[in-house]
Design a protein around this motif. Sequence first.
Motif, PDB file in Angstrom:
ATOM      1  N   PRO A 217       0.796  -1.491  -0.157  1.00  0.00           N
ATOM      2  CA  PRO A 217      -0.088  -0.149  -0.019  1.00  0.00           C
ATOM      3  C   PRO A 217       0.802   1.241  -0.012  1.00  0.00           C
ATOM      4  O   PRO A 217       0.325   2.334   0.120  1.00  0.00           O
ATOM      5  N   TYR A 218       2.158   1.129  -0.212  1.00  0.00           N
ATOM      6  CA  TYR A 218       3.170   2.309   0.128  1.00  0.00           C
ATOM      7  C   TYR A 218       3.257   3.218  -1.173  1.00  0.00           C
ATOM      8  O   TYR A 218       3.030   4.430  -1.378  1.00  0.00           O
ATOM      9  N   SER A 219       3.508   2.599  -2.138  1.00  0.00           N
ATOM     10  CA  SER A 219       3.459   3.540  -3.609  1.00  0.00           C
ATOM     11  C   SER A 219       2.533   3.154  -4.487  1.00  0.00           C
ATOM     12  O   SER A 219       2.080   2.174  -5.065  1.00  0.00           O
ATOM     13  N   LEU A 220       1.686   4.378  -4.481  1.00  0.00           N
ATOM     14  CA  LEU A 220       0.273   4.338  -5.399  1.00  0.00           C
ATOM     15  C   LEU A 220       0.259   5.253  -6.502  1.00  0.00           C
ATOM     16  O   LEU A 220       0.824   6.422  -6.182  1.00  0.00           O
ATOM     17  N   ASN A 221      -0.221   5.112  -7.600  1.00  0.00           N
ATOM     18  CA  ASN A 221      -0.302   5.988  -8.440  1.00  0.00           C
ATOM     19  C   ASN A 221      -1.549   6.010  -9.511  1.00  0.00           C
ATOM     20  O   ASN A 221      -1.600   6.537 -10.390  1.00  0.00           O
ATOM     21  N   ARG A 222      -2.478   5.456  -9.084  1.00  0.00           N
ATOM     22  CA  ARG A 222      -3.734   4.935  -9.819  1.00  0.00           C
ATOM     23  C   ARG A 222      -4.774   4.835  -9.183  1.00  0.00           C
ATOM     24  O   ARG A 222      -4.957   4.067  -7.953  1.00  0.00           O
ATOM     25  N   LEU A 223      -6.127   4.880  -9.685  1.00  0.00           N
ATOM     26  CA  LEU A 223      -7.463   4.355  -9.198  1.00  0.00           C
ATOM     27  C   LEU A 223      -7.748   3.301  -9.821  1.00  0.00           C
ATOM     28  O   LEU A 223      -7.832   3.271 -11.223  1.00  0.00           O
ATOM     29  N   GLU A 224      -8.261   2.080  -9.223  1.00  0.00           N
ATOM     30  CA  GLU A 224      -8.920   1.068 -10.044  1.00  0.00           C
ATOM     31  C   GLU A 224     -10.224   0.845  -9.602  1.00  0.00           C
ATOM     32  O   GLU A 224     -10.501   0.482  -8.621  1.00  0.00           O
ATOM     33  N   LEU A 225     -11.010   0.858 -10.869  1.00  0.00           N
ATOM     34  CA  LEU A 225     -12.583   0.731 -10.488  1.00  0.00           C
ATOM     35  C   LEU A 225     -12.687  -0.908 -10.966  1.00  0.00           C
ATOM     36  O   LEU A 225     -12.323  -1.370 -12.136  1.00  0.00           O
ATOM     37  N   ARG A 226     -12.972  -1.857 -10.119  1.00  0.00           N
ATOM     38  CA  ARG A 226     -13.135  -3.203 -10.261  1.00  0.00           C
ATOM     39  C   ARG A 226     -14.691  -3.842 -10.572  1.00  0.00           C
ATOM     40  O   ARG A 226     -14.753  -4.993 -10.698  1.00  0.00           O
ATOM     41  N   ILE A 227     -15.619  -2.785 -10.438  1.00  0.00           N
ATOM     42  CA  ILE A 227     -16.996  -3.349 -10.456  1.00  0.00           C
ATOM     43  C   ILE A 227     -17.617  -3.515 -11.869  1.00  0.00           C
ATOM     44  O   ILE A 227     -18.828  -4.115 -11.898  1.00  0.00           O
ATOM     45  N   THR A 228     -16.663  -3.413 -12.750  1.00  0.00           N
ATOM     46  CA  THR A 228     -17.397  -3.256 -14.171  1.00  0.00           C
ATOM     47  C   THR A 228     -17.333  -4.558 -14.693  1.00  0.00           C
ATOM     48  O   THR A 228     -16.573  -5.473 -14.700  1.00  0.00           O
ATOM     49  N   ASP A 229     -18.684  -5.070 -15.157  1.00  0.00           N
ATOM     50  CA  ASP A 229     -18.808  -6.324 -15.877  1.00  0.00           C
ATOM     51  C   ASP A 229     -18.137  -6.315 -17.452  1.00  0.00           C
ATOM     52  O   ASP A 229     -17.950  -5.130 -17.676  1.00  0.00           O
ATOM     53  N   LEU A 230     -18.014  -7.464 -17.839  1.00  0.00           N
ATOM     54  CA  LEU A 230     -17.207  -7.368 -19.207  1.00  0.00           C
ATOM     55  C   LEU A 230     -18.221  -6.679 -20.165  1.00  0.00           C
ATOM     56  O   LEU A 230     -19.300  -6.919 -20.441  1.00  0.00           O
ATOM     57  N   VAL A 231     -17.647  -5.424 -20.830  1.00  0.00           N
ATOM     58  CA  VAL A 231     -18.172  -4.718 -22.064  1.00  0.00           C
ATOM     59  C   VAL A 231     -17.343  -5.171 -23.448  1.00  0.00           C
ATOM     60  O   VAL A 231     -16.172  -4.862 -23.320  1.00  0.00           O
ATOM     61  N   VAL A 232     -18.049  -6.037 -24.408  1.00  0.00           N
ATOM     62  CA  VAL A 232     -17.213  -6.290 -25.176  1.00  0.00           C
ATOM     63  C   VAL A 232     -17.208  -5.579 -26.436  1.00  0.00           C
ATOM     64  O   VAL A 232     -16.507  -5.463 -27.350  1.00  0.00           O
ATOM     65  N   GLN A 233     -18.283  -4.418 -26.445  1.00  0.00           N
ATOM     66  CA  GLN A 233     -18.204  -3.553 -27.688  1.00  0.00           C
ATOM     67  C   GLN A 233     -17.358  -2.358 -27.279  1.00  0.00           C
ATOM     68  O   GLN A 233     -17.280  -1.632 -26.250  1.00  0.00           O
ATOM     69  N   PRO A 234     -16.227  -2.229 -27.954  1.00  0.00           N
ATOM     70  CA  PRO A 234     -14.954  -1.461 -27.683  1.00  0.00           C
ATOM     71  C   PRO A 234     -15.408   0.067 -27.586  1.00  0.00           C
ATOM     72  O   PRO A 234     -14.972   0.794 -26.565  1.00  0.00           O
ATOM     73  N   LEU A 235     -16.296   0.649 -28.205  1.00  0.00           N
ATOM     74  CA  LEU A 235     -16.726   1.956 -28.102  1.00  0.00           C
ATOM     75  C   LEU A 235     -17.663   2.166 -27.065  1.00  0.00           C
ATOM     76  O   LEU A 235     -17.353   3.367 -26.330  1.00  0.00           O
ATOM     77  N   GLN A 236     -18.244   1.239 -26.747  1.00  0.00           N
ATOM     78  CA  GLN A 236     -19.050   1.324 -25.401  1.00  0.00           C
ATOM     79  C   GLN A 236     -18.373   1.160 -24.197  1.00  0.00           C
ATOM     80  O   GLN A 236     -18.466   2.026 -23.162  1.00  0.00           O
ATOM     81  N   LEU A 237     -17.260   0.363 -24.272  1.00  0.00           N
ATOM     82  CA  LEU A 237     -16.316   0.587 -23.104  1.00  0.00           C
ATOM     83  C   LEU A 237     -15.501   1.709 -22.915  1.00  0.00           C
ATOM     84  O   LEU A 237     -15.293   2.382 -21.957  1.00  0.00           O
ATOM     85  N   LEU A 238     -15.191   2.120 -24.215  1.00  0.00           N
ATOM     86  CA  LEU A 238     -14.260   3.457 -23.946  1.00  0.00           C
ATOM     87  C   LEU A 238     -15.376   4.583 -23.512  1.00  0.00           C
ATOM     88  O   LEU A 238     -14.812   5.601 -22.811  1.00  0.00           O
ATOM     89  N   SER A 239     -16.560   4.674 -23.817  1.00  0.00           N
ATOM     90  CA  SER A 239     -17.694   5.616 -23.345  1.00  0.00           C
ATOM     91  C   SER A 239     -17.536   5.414 -21.716  1.00  0.00           C
ATOM     92  O   SER A 239     -17.839   6.700 -21.064  1.00  0.00           O
ATOM     93  N   ILE A 240     -17.461   4.310 -21.001  1.00  0.00           N
ATOM     94  CA  ILE A 240     -17.612   4.242 -19.847  1.00  0.00           C
ATOM     95  C   ILE A 240     -16.453   4.863 -19.230  1.00  0.00           C
ATOM     96  O   ILE A 240     -16.394   5.395 -18.143  1.00  0.00           O
ATOM     97  N   VAL A 241     -15.294   4.442 -19.794  1.00  0.00           N
ATOM     98  CA  VAL A 241     -13.814   4.955 -19.529  1.00  0.00           C
ATOM     99  C   VAL A 241     -13.848   6.602 -19.485  1.00  0.00           C
ATOM    100  O   VAL A 241     -13.494   6.944 -18.486  1.00  0.00           O
ATOM    101  N   ALA A 242     -14.628   7.035 -20.433  1.00  0.00           N
ATOM    102  CA  ALA A 242     -14.446   8.545 -20.654  1.00  0.00           C
ATOM    103  C   ALA A 242     -15.524   8.869 -19.496  1.00  0.00           C
ATOM    104  O   ALA A 242     -15.001  10.064 -18.884  1.00  0.00           O
ATOM    105  N   PHE A 243     -16.717   8.395 -19.372  1.00  0.00           N
ATOM    106  CA  PHE A 243     -17.360   8.908 -18.180  1.00  0.00           C
ATOM    107  C   PHE A 243     -16.635   8.959 -16.927  1.00  0.00           C
ATOM    108  O   PHE A 243     -16.820   9.976 -16.090  1.00  0.00           O
ATOM    109  N   LEU A 244     -15.996   8.145 -16.616  1.00  0.00           N
ATOM    110  CA  LEU A 244     -15.247   7.857 -15.353  1.00  0.00           C
ATOM    111  C   LEU A 244     -14.065   9.012 -15.357  1.00  0.00           C
ATOM    112  O   LEU A 244     -13.968   9.730 -14.351  1.00  0.00           O
ATOM    113  N   GLU A 245     -13.226   9.116 -16.538  1.00  0.00           N
ATOM    114  CA  GLU A 245     -12.188  10.163 -16.702  1.00  0.00           C
ATOM    115  C   GLU A 245     -12.996  11.548 -16.452  1.00  0.00           C
ATOM    116  O   GLU A 245     -12.437  12.566 -15.673  1.00  0.00           O
ATOM    117  N   ALA A 246     -13.980  11.870 -17.039  1.00  0.00           N
ATOM    118  CA  ALA A 246     -14.531  12.963 -17.096  1.00  0.00           C
ATOM    119  C   ALA A 246     -15.089  13.582 -15.456  1.00  0.00           C
ATOM    120  O   ALA A 246     -14.949  14.663 -15.271  1.00  0.00           O
TER     121      ALA A 246
END
Length: 381
Positions: A217-246
């Motif tokens: 737990p000492y050296s940290l540099n990112r947030l990891e969201l682990r709740i996401t089910d598998l999204v196989v449609q790449p553009l839909q997956l990117l939209s969820i990533v974009a939602f999180l980043e925004a």
Amino acid sequence: MLLSKGLEIEIFTGTPQGEVIGLSDQIVRQLDGFVREPDSRNVEYTTPPCCSYESLLCAILQPRLQLRNYLQTLGDYTLIPGSTLSLGDASRFFRSDPNNPYHAYIENTYGTDVVTASVHINIGIEDLDVLFRACRLVRLEAPLVLALSASSPFLDGKVTGSHSHRWQVFPKTPRQVPLFRNHQHFIDWTNEQLELGTMQNVRHLWSSVRPNGDRRPYSLNRLELRITDLVVQPLQLLSIVAFLEARIQQLIDQPHLDPLKSSQLSVEKLLEITDKNEKLAAQHSLEAALTHWRTGETITAKDWISNIYDEVYPIAKGAGFACFLSPLKKILREGNQAQQWLTAHTQGQPLPKIIQQAIATAAEQDQELSKYLCEPAALVA
């Protein structure tokens, strides 16, 4: 400035008929970048961290195309959408590494409840104060991402009653995880869990969100969201990533969004409603009636997501990634994968046919996108 992003993608392998078959031993021996999961029927690959959404899209597709090509050299095998063993067999655990003691612990402790496929979204945040602020906000809003991504309504050829059966049964570990006040709180708590044995190692923190880094737990540099089910449609997956980043970008600009500052509820109440919201989102996804962490009022997941979307769209537009956020509206309009599958089943389609069609559609989508966005994947002999 765009944040760095990386994905850990787990996916099942099997036949075009939907039978899930363990092939991970052969895959990890022959293909670089793929790793075993405890059960051999799914395999994981990780995209390198990158800021560009175009680069991330290719990083999602290239290994998957390579994997698809390799599976064809083994026989008539393919990749299977969904986050659970939709057509079976959930009664048996197929160990990928019989000599791994951690895998033995997982099988003996959790059984096939952990034999699932998902996406872990990592967002790079170097500033530790911002990182823990983001972990708090995203923890309380993680049920919204689950609602968008739900893709596991079936298990063993039956309707489970949950849109995300994966998250409904997944063993959150430890059972009680606080809203970490700061880095030191996280260090002290993690070491206490290791001493108590509620965590077997520093990776054994299976909550919806966790701080991550090269030496936890000492050296940290990112947030990891682990709740996401598998999204196989790449553009839909990117939209969820974009939602999180925004949303995180909004938090950086507006620190008062930190739930510890802006909520009318106590920390204990925030944790209580978040646990409840996760269960409701797992069961009903976008139609779930959730409790808003700021006010305690009831709001549907779909409406809550729409409200945040309207807030963060100008941020995404200003940063140049609004086009990757906009497919989120289609999920809200047409439903997530679980909702679409359940609608088809209600209309009389047999469950095997639904999965088989999803398998074929996913393969077609990958190939179609590859023509425009990636170099052809090399066929592995």
